[in-house]
Scaffold this active site. Sequence first.
Site, PDB file in Angstrom:
ATOM      1  N   ASP A 226       0.859  -1.184   0.000  1.00  0.00           N
ATOM      2  CA  ASP A 226       0.000   0.000   0.000  1.00  0.00           C
ATOM      3  C   ASP A 226       0.898   1.236   0.000  1.00  0.00           C
ATOM      4  OD1 ASP A 226      -1.669   2.116   0.474  1.00  0.00           O
ATOM      5  OD2 ASP A 226      -2.657   1.257   2.234  1.00  0.00           O
ATOM      6  N   LYS A 255      -3.239   9.415  -3.211  1.00  0.00           N
ATOM      7  CA  LYS A 255      -2.656  10.638  -2.634  1.00  0.00           C
ATOM      8  C   LYS A 255      -1.803  11.481  -3.611  1.00  0.00           C
ATOM      9  CE  LYS A 255      -3.521   9.937   2.112  1.00  0.00           C
ATOM     10  NZ  LYS A 255      -3.539   8.673   2.844  1.00  0.00           N
TER      11      LYS A 255
END
Length: 413
Positions: A226, A255
């Site tokens: 991740d 992000k």
Amino acid sequence: MIWHPYTPMKYWPEAIGIVRGKGVYLTDEEGNEYIDAISSWWVNLHGHAHPYIAEKVSAQLSILEHCIFAGFTHEPAVELAERLLGILPGNMAKIFYSDNGSTAVEVAIKMALQYWANKNEPKKKIIAIDGAYHGDTFGAMSVSARSIFTTPFNDYLFDVEFIPFPENGSGESMEKLESLLKHGDVAAFIAEPLVQGTAGMRMYDEVVLNRYFELCKKYNAIIIADEVMTGFGRTGSLFACNRIEQHPDIICLSKGLTGGTMAMGITACTQTIFDAFYDDRSKTLYHGHSYTANPLTCVAALASLDLLLQDDCAKQRVYIEERHKEFATTINNAVKNVRCKGTVLAIELKTGEDTSYNNRERDFIYQFFLERKILMRPLGNIIYFMPPYCIAAKELEYVYDKIKELTNILTTK
Ligand SMILES: *Cc1c(COP(=O)(O)O)cnc(C)c1O
């Protein structure tokens, strides 16, 4: 009127109205300019309202704003996939688009579980690390630590095995991982590589990450990295997994992917994973979102990549890391622990109370920085400084200065 995320609304009723952003600054309705020391929830890489990204996105707006992504495709999505596959660690072969970090993780979990189902192999267990945070949807919550974020939902989350965080040496953590893997029923292992973000920017060593991956390979469990927070240069290298020899099978991105312009999630996987979904209709990955691979978002990501791969940006990241490390050696008052990886500096403050998300000094610390025109949103008593890469020397020094002032105040408080 508005219900804000992660906000105890009774205690923090006021939200500051922001009217514009430029570089590392956010300007409020009264003209106050705040240094964005946390890259606006860890997404902004090149500063706010970057003219290059703005130009690319606005040009795309009058060419193609959206298009269904099943049965249809478009150049920005193809180009972005090609360019990412060229720089991602390991041998990623396919890019699956979705909407944010949590969906990137949901897709990764579904890929891993369905991979074994499609192959008719009874592997169902998932392993994660204590303190993990992988997002707020139910699958992502399930693979995250049980915490105040998940308490009301714990009964509804699927079971996951957690191994200890490799805090003081990795022995116990590694032993637990191997003993679980030995059963042969582990479908996947998921980890935030090198830095656990929400847990308080907790960091661990490359050697440990590499060993985790080695063990998973040995027992044939799918490795999910991740990289939602660590991706796009945050830990020093382009991706955290670039720093080790072993490679994951699946990588989650979000992000920094669009430089903080628009929401997008990506789940990248190897050819081996993809092949298990290929030869029969019943093996299809039935997952998708209405805005999947939105062309504007793809163009924002492409523009952000252009900026990220420039020499200047790489130099800035090295500079920030060096200054973070130097600064870390100069503070000791009221400091329990200080750690640094790439452009992330984290300081665990002594507050006469255990480290926790609801530490009693949290609101004081937040206000302290706001009054000094710095947006720094602590995780309890842990402050972290992870600025947009474009931050200038004088802004860096200003923030260090105020961190020092805070540690001095906490010592005498
Ligand atoms: C933020 C984060 C997520 C969730 O991303 P969202 O876009 O907020 O859904 C998942 N994993 C990690 C490591 C994160 O830091």
